[in-house]
Write a protein that holds these residues in place. Structure first.
Motif, PDB file in Angstrom:
ATOM      1  N   LEU A 202       7.976  12.367   3.939  1.00 48.81           N
ATOM      2  CA  LEU A 202       8.079  11.583   5.167  1.00 48.81           C
ATOM      3  C   LEU A 202       7.482  12.295   6.400  1.00 48.81           C
ATOM      4  CD1 LEU A 202      11.745  10.162   4.513  1.00 48.81           C
ATOM      5  CD2 LEU A 202       9.670   8.775   4.444  1.00 48.81           C
ATOM      6  N   SER A 203       7.026  11.688   7.343  1.00 45.09           N
ATOM      7  CA  SER A 203       6.477  12.164   8.580  1.00 45.09           C
ATOM      8  C   SER A 203       7.781  12.385   9.568  1.00 45.09           C
ATOM      9  CB  SER A 203       5.468  11.165   9.337  1.00 45.09           C
ATOM     10  OG  SER A 203       6.094  10.136   9.528  1.00 45.09           O
ATOM     11  N   PRO A 204       7.666  13.274  10.539  1.00 44.48           N
ATOM     12  CA  PRO A 204       8.965  13.949  11.273  1.00 44.48           C
ATOM     13  C   PRO A 204       9.360  12.643  11.707  1.00 44.48           C
ATOM     14  CG  PRO A 204       6.913  15.099  11.774  1.00 44.48           C
ATOM     15  CD  PRO A 204       6.536  14.279  10.931  1.00 44.48           C
ATOM     16  N   GLU A 205       8.902  11.501  12.312  1.00 41.61           N
ATOM     17  CA  GLU A 205       9.535  10.484  12.965  1.00 41.61           C
ATOM     18  C   GLU A 205      10.353   9.676  11.963  1.00 41.61           C
ATOM     19  OE1 GLU A 205       6.313  11.154  13.137  1.00 41.61           O
ATOM     20  OE2 GLU A 205       5.175   9.532  12.770  1.00 41.61           O
ATOM     21  N   GLU A 206       9.892   9.537  10.687  1.00 42.34           N
ATOM     22  CA  GLU A 206      10.477   8.552   9.826  1.00 42.34           C
ATOM     23  C   GLU A 206      11.936   9.415   9.253  1.00 42.34           C
ATOM     24  OE1 GLU A 206       6.419   6.734   8.119  1.00 42.34           O
ATOM     25  OE2 GLU A 206       7.403   8.582   7.319  1.00 42.34           O
ATOM     26  N   CYS A 207      11.860  10.831   9.199  1.00 43.37           N
ATOM     27  CA  CYS A 207      12.545  11.771   8.443  1.00 43.37           C
ATOM     28  C   CYS A 207      13.765  12.030   9.246  1.00 43.37           C
ATOM     29  CB  CYS A 207      11.920  12.972   8.349  1.00 43.37           C
ATOM     30  SG  CYS A 207      12.494  14.079   7.303  1.00 43.37           S
ATOM     31  N   PHE A 281       1.856  18.410   2.602  1.00 45.86           N
ATOM     32  CA  PHE A 281       2.411  17.344   3.338  1.00 45.86           C
ATOM     33  C   PHE A 281       0.843  16.632   3.997  1.00 45.86           C
ATOM     34  CE2 PHE A 281       3.119  15.423   7.592  1.00 45.86           C
ATOM     35  CZ  PHE A 281       3.937  14.571   7.293  1.00 45.86           C
ATOM     36  N   GLU A 282       0.372  17.402   4.487  1.00 51.99           N
ATOM     37  CA  GLU A 282      -1.188  17.036   5.343  1.00 51.99           C
ATOM     38  C   GLU A 282      -2.013  16.320   4.314  1.00 51.99           C
ATOM     39  OE1 GLU A 282      -2.087  20.393   7.731  1.00 51.99           O
ATOM     40  OE2 GLU A 282      -0.312  20.222   8.949  1.00 51.99           O
ATOM     41  N   ALA A 283      -2.131  17.205   3.169  1.00 48.53           N
ATOM     42  CA  ALA A 283      -3.202  16.888   2.411  1.00 48.53           C
ATOM     43  C   ALA A 283      -2.630  15.273   1.502  1.00 48.53           C
ATOM     44  CB  ALA A 283      -3.579  17.719   1.106  1.00 48.53           C
ATOM     45  N   ASN A 284      -1.565  15.127   1.565  1.00 48.22           N
ATOM     46  CA  ASN A 284      -0.987  13.944   1.050  1.00 48.22           C
ATOM     47  C   ASN A 284      -1.082  12.788   2.053  1.00 48.22           C
ATOM     48  OD1 ASN A 284       0.896  12.575  -0.897  1.00 48.22           O
ATOM     49  ND2 ASN A 284       1.994  12.116   0.637  1.00 48.22           N
ATOM     50  N   LEU A 285      -0.710  13.082   3.364  1.00 48.64           N
ATOM     51  CA  LEU A 285      -1.223  12.130   4.300  1.00 48.64           C
ATOM     52  C   LEU A 285      -2.666  11.535   4.359  1.00 48.64           C
ATOM     53  CD1 LEU A 285       1.004  10.898   6.458  1.00 48.64           C
ATOM     54  CD2 LEU A 285       0.008  12.440   8.100  1.00 48.64           C
ATOM     55  N   SER A 286      -3.521  12.655   4.485  1.00 53.11           N
ATOM     56  CA  SER A 286      -4.856  12.087   4.582  1.00 53.11           C
ATOM     57  C   SER A 286      -5.305  11.494   3.235  1.00 53.11           C
ATOM     58  CB  SER A 286      -5.743  13.250   5.130  1.00 53.11           C
ATOM     59  OG  SER A 286      -5.753  14.257   3.982  1.00 53.11           O
ATOM     60  N   GLY A 287      -4.874  11.908   1.930  1.00 45.34           N
ATOM     61  CA  GLY A 287      -5.169  11.274   0.523  1.00 45.34           C
ATOM     62  C   GLY A 287      -4.652   9.983   0.739  1.00 45.34           C
ATOM     63  N   ARG A 288      -3.335   9.816   1.216  1.00 44.47           N
ATOM     64  CA  ARG A 288      -2.816   8.568   1.327  1.00 44.47           C
ATOM     65  C   ARG A 288      -3.804   7.309   1.784  1.00 44.47           C
ATOM     66  NH1 ARG A 288       3.369   8.847   2.480  1.00 44.47           N
ATOM     67  NH2 ARG A 288       2.625   8.648   4.611  1.00 44.47           N
ATOM     68  N   GLN A 289      -4.170   7.967   3.307  1.00 41.28           N
ATOM     69  CA  GLN A 289      -5.074   6.799   3.906  1.00 41.28           C
ATOM     70  C   GLN A 289      -6.141   6.540   3.308  1.00 41.28           C
ATOM     71  OE1 GLN A 289      -4.844   9.509   7.240  1.00 41.28           O
ATOM     72  NE2 GLN A 289      -2.722   8.612   8.184  1.00 41.28           N
ATOM     73  N   ILE A 290      -6.689   7.609   2.867  1.00 42.09           N
ATOM     74  CA  ILE A 290      -7.998   7.347   1.905  1.00 42.09           C
ATOM     75  C   ILE A 290      -7.793   6.498   0.780  1.00 42.09           C
ATOM     76  CG2 ILE A 290      -9.996   8.510   0.423  1.00 42.09           C
ATOM     77  CD1 ILE A 290      -9.454  10.842   2.626  1.00 42.09           C
ATOM     78  N   LEU A 291      -6.819   6.812   0.079  1.00 41.27           N
ATOM     79  CA  LEU A 291      -6.590   5.817  -1.014  1.00 41.27           C
ATOM     80  C   LEU A 291      -6.466   4.247  -0.711  1.00 41.27           C
ATOM     81  CD1 LEU A 291      -4.511   7.595  -3.910  1.00 41.27           C
ATOM     82  CD2 LEU A 291      -6.934   7.061  -3.964  1.00 41.27           C
ATOM     83  N   VAL A 292      -5.455   4.075   0.311  1.00 43.87           N
ATOM     84  CA  VAL A 292      -5.025   2.885   0.557  1.00 43.87           C
ATOM     85  C   VAL A 292      -6.251   2.162   1.205  1.00 43.87           C
ATOM     86  CG1 VAL A 292      -3.562   1.504   2.308  1.00 43.87           C
ATOM     87  CG2 VAL A 292      -2.450   3.604   1.119  1.00 43.87           C
ATOM     88  N   SER A 293      -7.013   2.758   2.033  1.00 44.98           N
ATOM     89  CA  SER A 293      -7.961   2.121   2.710  1.00 44.98           C
ATOM     90  C   SER A 293      -9.234   1.782   1.570  1.00 44.98           C
ATOM     91  CB  SER A 293      -8.725   2.703   3.965  1.00 44.98           C
ATOM     92  OG  SER A 293      -9.234   4.076   3.586  1.00 44.98           O
ATOM     93  N   GLY A 294      -9.327   2.623   0.466  1.00 44.04           N
ATOM     94  CA  GLY A 294     -10.396   2.565  -0.320  1.00 44.04           C
ATOM     95  C   GLY A 294      -9.969   1.179  -1.284  1.00 44.04           C
TER      96      GLY A 294
END
Ligand SMILES: *Cc1c(COP(=O)(O)O)cnc(C)c1O
Length: 365
Positions: A202-207, A281-294
């Motif tokens: 989770l990102s700091p603001e969600e966590c 955490f950082e790789a997950n965040l960017s990977g998630r954005q790439i997967l979702v937009s893809g």
């Protein structure tokens, strides 16, 4: 195997459908005639970057103590410091699945109930059934937990309420204020299990530090794992954080040596490796954005994703899954969850994410 096994078993065990794990790489290699090194596995929400270097080193060093029975003291101390609780508030598990089973053994049994959500982590159903209790499944709202409906499902027979936040396999997330309001309404005779296997993603603001809620809610247990961001899925370490009273009961039924020497050492090493957790955490965040937009570019709809995986609706998911396997890409079909039109894709390394998206693009074209 004997032809006639005449020992009567408990009917709830006979009816139990075992957990279906993601397909192992070796099995896909055999079945599809592929080279194991060419296969990517995005099926079990493992950390694609492996174990942290500090965890690996600690596991290797611990091999020399392999002839000794394991000793939980150091890991309990470290976790107590990490969470600002007493060591007596902790229970270690052989993976957090073990902790879920301990909860069921202590609080559930024939004649009592647990409550979980439709599309929630299937282990809640299994752990409940394995001890002869009844799991009440509450219909989901937009694939997430409907906490008001879950509250309404609580009866005097309810001993355990299971909540996965974020949930697996849907990836949905309940904001902390919502969960806290829910806790205030649950009768104190029911234990609320907050399964936070993906908390560290989770990102700091969600966590929020849910462990601090124990001061107000002694009927809460937070369950965490080293299997996900810490990368120790194969080494098997998880833990629960609860009131000392609840932890004491769980520790009574826990096998004295349930977490092995390598797991204990690996977890201690992993706790010291902030750099690895941060980069994962950082790789997950960017990977998630790439997967979702893809996936969206392919016209597909993703569920809101808060963990290290993306759940996506795919027309003809079974055929797409089969086509992916033939190309050496393992994802998770959600048929066992009653979601036959969805696939769950674990976020991989940048190269794995790219390979998945290009393979899927070719299949759907
Ligand atoms: C992966 C997962 C677990 C953790 O399982 P371990 O036994 O710790 O490997 C627990 N709960 C949920 C919701 C999960 O997705």
């Amino acid at each position: 195997m004997s032809l006639n096994m005449n020992i009567p078993s408990q009917p709830y065990i006979t009816q139990l459908q075992p957990y279906q794990p993601g397909l192992p790489i070796e099995q896909v290699a055999r079945q599809y005639g592929l080279d194991a090194s060419q296969i990517i596995k995005l099926a079990s929400n493992e950390n694609p970057f492996g174990m942290s270097p500090k965890a690996s080193a600690a596991v290797e060093a611990a091999l020399s103590e392999g002839h000794r029975y394991p000793e939980q003291f150091s890991l309990l101390q470290a976790l107590a410091v990490r969470h600002d609780v007493k060591p007596t508030q902790l229970v270690l598990g052989n993976g957090s699945n073990d902790v879920l089973d301990l909860i069921a053994r202590v609080f559930l049994g024939p004649g009592v109930e647990s409550v979980s959500s439709q599309y929630a982590f299937v282990v809640y159903q299994l752990s409940t059934q394995a001890v002869g209790a009844t799991n009440i499944v509450v219909p989901a709202a937009n694939y997430g937990h409907d906490l008001n409906a879950m509250l309404a499902a609580i009866t005097p027979q309810t001993r355990v309420v299971w909540i996965a936040n974020p949930n697996n396999p849907t990836g949905t997330f309940l904001p902390s204020t919502t969960v806290k309001q829910f806790l205030a309404k649950v009768p104190p005779e029911a234990l609320v299990v907050l399964d936070e296997a993906y908390h560290e993603y989770l990102s700091p603001e969600e966590c929020e530090d849910t462990v601090q809620w124990l001061q107000d809610f002694p009927n809460l247990i937070a369950v965490r794992t080293f299997s996900k961001i810490y990368g120790l899925a194969g080494v098997r370490v998880g833990y629960g954080i609860a009131s000392a009273e609840v932890a004491d009961l769980l520790n009574r039924v826990r096998q004295a040596f349930n977490v092995n020497t390598l797991g204990l050492a690996g977890a201690l090493g992993a706790l010291k490796d902030n750099a690895f957790v941060q980069s994962s955490f950082e790789a997950n965040l960017s990977g998630r954005q790439i997967l979702v937009s893809g996936l969206q570019k392919l016209g597909l709809t993703c569920l809101p994703a808060y963990g290290n995986f993306v759940t996506v609706e795919v027309p003809d998911a079974a055929a797409v899954n089969e086509a992916l396997l033939k190309k050496g890409v393992i994802v998770r079909p959600l048929v066992p969850y009653g979601m036959p039109n969805h696939l769950r894709i674990t976020i991989g390394t940048p190269q794995e994410n790219e390979r998945f998206l290009s393979t899927l693009t070719n299949i759907l074209r």
